[in-house]
Design an enzyme around this catalytic site. Sequence first.
Site, mmCIF file in Angstrom:
data_model
loop_
_atom_site.group_PDB
_atom_site.id
_atom_site.type_symbol
_atom_site.label_atom_id
_atom_site.label_comp_id
_atom_site.label_asym_id
_atom_site.label_seq_id
_atom_site.Cartn_x
_atom_site.Cartn_y
_atom_site.Cartn_z
ATOM 1 N N GLU A 142 1.686 -0.654 -4.985
ATOM 2 C CA GLU A 142 0.649 0.323 -5.274
ATOM 3 C C GLU A 142 1.349 1.673 -5.224
ATOM 4 O O GLU A 142 1.548 2.260 -4.166
ATOM 5 C CB GLU A 142 -0.484 0.307 -4.237
ATOM 6 C CG GLU A 142 -1.626 1.226 -4.667
ATOM 7 C CD GLU A 142 -2.197 2.162 -3.597
ATOM 8 O OE1 GLU A 142 -3.248 2.753 -3.837
ATOM 9 O OE2 GLU A 142 -1.584 2.315 -2.530
ATOM 10 N N ASP A 166 0.823 -1.203 0.000
ATOM 11 C CA ASP A 166 0.000 0.000 0.000
ATOM 12 C C ASP A 166 0.866 1.267 0.000
ATOM 13 O O ASP A 166 1.851 1.348 0.741
ATOM 14 C CB ASP A 166 -0.864 -0.035 1.275
ATOM 15 C CG ASP A 166 -1.968 1.006 1.292
ATOM 16 O OD1 ASP A 166 -2.874 0.909 0.450
ATOM 17 O OD2 ASP A 166 -1.924 1.907 2.161
#
Length: 593
Positions: free
Chosen positions: A314, A233
């Site tokens: 990401e 993330d």
Amino acid sequence: MALTLTTTSPDVSILHTPHSGPAQWWRNAVIYQVYPRSFADANGDGIGDIAGITQRLDHLRELGVDALWLSPFYKSPQADAGYDVADYRQIDPLFGTLDDFDAMAAKARELNLKVIVDLVPNHTSDDHEWFKEALSAGPGSPERDRYMFRDGKGKNGELPPNNWQSIFGGPAWTRVDQRWNASEDGIADQQWYLHMFDTRQPDLNWDNAEVREDFESILRFWLDRGVDGFRIDVAHGMVKAAGLPDWNGLTSMVEGTTAEGATQIKTDGTPNEDGGNGGGNSGPMFDQDGVHEIYRSWHKVMETYDGDRALVAEAWVEPLSRLAMYVREDEMQQAFNFSYLTTKWDAAALRTVINASIRENDNVGAPTTWVLSNHDVVRHASRMGLATGELNPNGIGKNDPQPDAALGLRRARAATLQMLALPGSAYLYQGEELGLPDHTTLDDQYRQDPAWERKGHTEAGRDGCRVPIPWEADSPAYGFSTTGQSWLPQPDTYKACAADVQKATANSTFSMYQRALKLRREHNLGLGSLGWVTEFEHTGEVLAFENNNIIVLTNIGGDAIELPQGTRVVLSSAPMHSALTVERDVCVWIVRD
Ligand code: GLC
Ligand code: CA
């Protein structure tokens, strides 16, 4: 328009030849994103859980994907739907237990599906033990050094340490005594802490050795449990520029952080030569060179395990040459291709972004990835039904211009067929195989995305793409939950998308996905080549490429195209009125007989 493809071999300009190294599974995998709270609810409380995933795992096998990635299910107060982690080694009771996880992973293995979990290293929850310790230990303590605490500016420290804005809106800094007080909490100093997202998501300090050590141990904890990889993330955000300088550009995730002085984020979906759509990520909070050292050390951890375990970034980073740095040989294996996701439905634009994606990834020996939907963006079946100029809105609310649902689905199906024929790895978001649109008329009272509040109700936010999945048209909550509960209400339009209807209908979106995945495997498209059919190289209306022995042609905006005799359509994104006529907003896979 007639296609003059010769039946022997069309005139193609070769962009990509297959990778010649070892065939690691992630090079061509189709990976299905499960958003746990909205996939399937086994205990009837209206929130999806791990036992529910296990029960529905056969659906993924039937669809024909290779792996699943699960969004966070860790212990969390759910201030950002689980992307605010309080304990990285525990499952939140909302989702189940570690035993439930092991059972789910075992079933996945049985079905030959790899399992990727989500790791959130940029920030923790404010419920994390470390943050509680940091608050009570006070300024200057080693506990505070794990986070980004600073004294304020101004005469009495009344101003935040710099001018950064949170991605979710509002200032990126909160002063301790604005949230806690001496009499009730025993905490009331005047330091500020950084949170690039919600106030409840304090950013970690990645210069701190303990932070680095602990995350390596978290990686091992899940690797030991047998996971095949991690989705990282905000992988571009962990390291901040020294001195935390002010930034006058705009800060945003989806569109990228826009150059200083820019007044508007560029979102018209026309990529430049670099494949970039958003104007780059040149701010001091993103894409600092220092992040790469972290990934090199994680690569070494991953390497000590068998089975080609993988890291996927990401990272909302442009240009694509910068993004490719995350997937250099000694770093991660994949990075999401958001430049592709944000490109408009236009042949020239798509060709540009595909060229740049493949070129930059080939340069570092990594597979390109492709993605059209996820839990942070409007689903492509809705996005593509919007009038131009509203390409990537941050959610669609009931008072916003509504998408044309039929057009959106027609284009989405074409876009998906095109994507699944490109060489590399592809990501699917739960529900897109059912042709699911966003909930675009959700009542505001249900909204839970923190961005909705923080942006003062100016943007609908991401709830619309997170609505629970319809499984059975005639069951309560469309089969999502045994009790009919659903943490976000499902719109009536979900009935026709229910998996049982889709599976019983010829030419449904589900059967198109299923057939595409089967052909993709049979023709080895994921590890294939790519050449442009040169006849169309300069049109903005038709995109045509060849991968192995399949020609993929998409009519994006022009008159119907007549395919030459001697060719045969093996898959089409919409019913064809005549065997060799490709209408507008249709993608076909063609073979030569
Ligand atoms: C990532 C997640 C998003 C989350 C944010 C903060 O972008 O995909 O859902 O809100 O990080 O963790
Ligand atoms: Ca539940």
